[in-house]
Enzyme design. Structure first.
Site, mmCIF file in Angstrom:
data_model
loop_
_atom_site.group_PDB
_atom_site.id
_atom_site.type_symbol
_atom_site.label_atom_id
_atom_site.label_comp_id
_atom_site.label_asym_id
_atom_site.label_seq_id
_atom_site.Cartn_x
_atom_site.Cartn_y
_atom_site.Cartn_z
ATOM 1 N N ASP A 27 61.766 37.952 52.798
ATOM 2 C CA ASP A 27 61.629 38.310 54.211
ATOM 3 C C ASP A 27 60.255 38.935 54.440
ATOM 4 O O ASP A 27 59.915 39.947 53.815
ATOM 5 C CB ASP A 27 62.737 39.298 54.591
ATOM 6 C CG ASP A 27 62.840 39.536 56.088
ATOM 7 O OD1 ASP A 27 62.065 38.907 56.842
ATOM 8 O OD2 ASP A 27 63.686 40.338 56.507
ATOM 9 N N ASP A 65 60.530 33.548 59.309
ATOM 10 C CA ASP A 65 59.896 34.423 58.319
ATOM 11 C C ASP A 65 60.845 34.883 57.220
ATOM 12 O O ASP A 65 60.513 35.801 56.472
ATOM 13 C CB ASP A 65 59.286 35.650 59.012
ATOM 14 C CG ASP A 65 60.331 36.524 59.684
ATOM 15 O OD1 ASP A 65 61.430 36.028 59.972
ATOM 16 O OD2 ASP A 65 60.054 37.717 59.931
ATOM 17 N N GLU A 66 62.004 34.268 57.087
ATOM 18 C CA GLU A 66 62.909 34.661 56.000
ATOM 19 C C GLU A 66 63.733 33.470 55.543
ATOM 20 O O GLU A 66 64.036 32.559 56.319
ATOM 21 C CB GLU A 66 63.830 35.815 56.424
ATOM 22 C CG GLU A 66 64.794 35.484 57.532
ATOM 23 C CD GLU A 66 65.810 36.592 57.761
ATOM 24 O OE1 GLU A 66 66.269 37.209 56.784
ATOM 25 O OE2 GLU A 66 66.147 36.816 58.932
#
Length: 402
Positions: free
Chosen positions: A18, A108-109
């Protein structure tokens, strides 16, 4: 009879990676003067905040004026969605270079499964450390990683390790790690659920784990009770798998509480349709059903849909259908007001060659759509726009590719 003296214990091979304060970190990466300073992305509403701003109480989705009161020294910067999209693509390139088993959760993860890779890539901890180093060196962003035996615990571990950390939860220490944490650490325990649990003395995950499943079902409902009881005891059988293709593609636009003319609504719907069909074509897909979503002044909702004769990704065809649905809904909008309009397309299929449809003389706008897409991809989404949309800039949140 052969007796195995040591029972097999699954290893911690699931990584949850993350990026830290993603939008704000991209801004600090691209502007060195912002590093170490409180940064807020977005003026009217906080889209992201750096950890320096979070230390003053600033949170995502908070109103901009309140955020500036809490952190008067913060630097407020406008969102740059194109930069965040490129950074996301770079991160996912690293993920997919690390292991073929990547399950994206957001831009983003992601979950990564590195089981069976020890001989060629090292232990899960070594793989995670190398991934974090590459993210910092090649993308310029801090990456926090949690490693555990289950997806749930890996995500919890990454949350505990933030910012810019690495945390491994060994299988033999799972409950020792999990049970002292706040009950809000469990997926599905938000503010409303926590308000029901706290008066009953359920404050930690351990407290939740000790409550009988039947009791939780009575308190929270059967599905929620079973779900939370299982996670509190770290029972999570889900495996890391490739994210399935979307079953629908949509976008929406929220309005302020003021009257809107039919012409203004028509222009906004057209703008939403352009975003939806551009994403549809980028994914090389076509759709047959167009859905119009409405939210009224009293926050009730309504939907209207229309199924097309043939699948399409044409802005003109989808736009005509959506605008027709809007015209049909205008009497309802005049009565109840409007605070949000959205358009979605479903019944998706791959954009493969298909037989020409009658009548053959109908104007084909595929070349126009392709030319506009190429211009916007190269020069930005605002490089060319329709006249009715001049002065109307909608924020395009980056999304995972389909």
């Amino acid at each position: 009879m052969i007796v195995c003296e040591h029972a097999f214990v699954p290893q911690a091979t699931i990584l949850h990676a993350d990026a830290d304060s993603f939008f704000a970190s991209v801004e600090q990466r691209d502007d060195p003067s912002l590093r170490g300073r409180p940064v807020i992305v977005g003026g009217g509403v906080v889209l992201a905040a750096s950890y320096e701003a979070k230390a003053s109480g600033v949170r995502t989705a908070m109103g901009g004026s309140r955020a500036r009161r809490l952190c008067p020294d913060a630097v407020v910067v406008p969102a740059r969605m194109a930069a965040y999209t490129e950074a996301s693509k770079a991160l996912y390139a690293l993920f997919e270079d690390t292991t073929p088993f990547v399950e994206g959760l957001s831009i983003d993860e992601a979950f990564l499964d590195v089981r069976g890779m020890e001989r060629i890539a090292g232990t899960p901890t070594e793989i995670a450390a190398r991934l974090r180093h590459r993210a910092r060196e090649e993308v310029g962003l801090p990456l926090t990683i949690g490693i555990a035996r289950t997806k749930f615990l890996a995500k919890v571990a990454s949350a505990v390790a933030k910012p810019d950390g690495l945390l491994v939860v060994p299988p033999e220490r799972e409950l020792h790690f999990l049970h002292p944490l706040p009950v809000e650490s469990v997926w599905g325990v938000g503010a409303a659920t926590a308000a029901k649990l706290h008066p009953c003395g359920i404050v930690t995950v351990g407290d939740l784990a000790r409550v009988p499943e039947r009791t939780l079902c009575v308190m929270l409902g059967r599905a929620a009770g079973r779900h939370l009881h299982a996670l509190a005891n770290n029972r999570d059988p889900r495996v890391v798998h490739l994210r399935p293709r979307r079953r629908s593609i949509g976008s929406q636009h929220a309005f302020g509480r003021r009257p809107w003319s039919p012409e203004q609504l028509d222009a906004e719907v057209l703008g939403v349709v352009e975003r939806v069909t551009r994403r549809l074509r980028a994914a090389r897909r076509v759709a047959r059903t167009v859905i119009l979503r409405l939210r009224f002044d009293d926050f009730t909702r309504a939907t209207r849909s229309r199924t097309l004769p043939h699948p399409t990704a044409s802005t003109r065809v989808v736009g005509d259908a959506a605008r027709g649905l809007l015209v049909e809904a205008l009497p309802l909008i005049e009565q109840r007001g409007i605070t949000l309009v959205g358009v979605a397309v479903t019944n998706l299929a791959d954009d493969l060659p298909f037989q020409l449809c009658l009548p053959l003389g109908v104007r084909n706008t595929a070349l126009l759509d392709a030319a506009l897409d190429e211009i916007r991809d190269r020069y930005g989404s605002t490089a060319v726009t329709r006249a009715v949309l001049l002065g109307r800039r909608a924020l395009e949140i980056p999304l995972l590719e389909d």
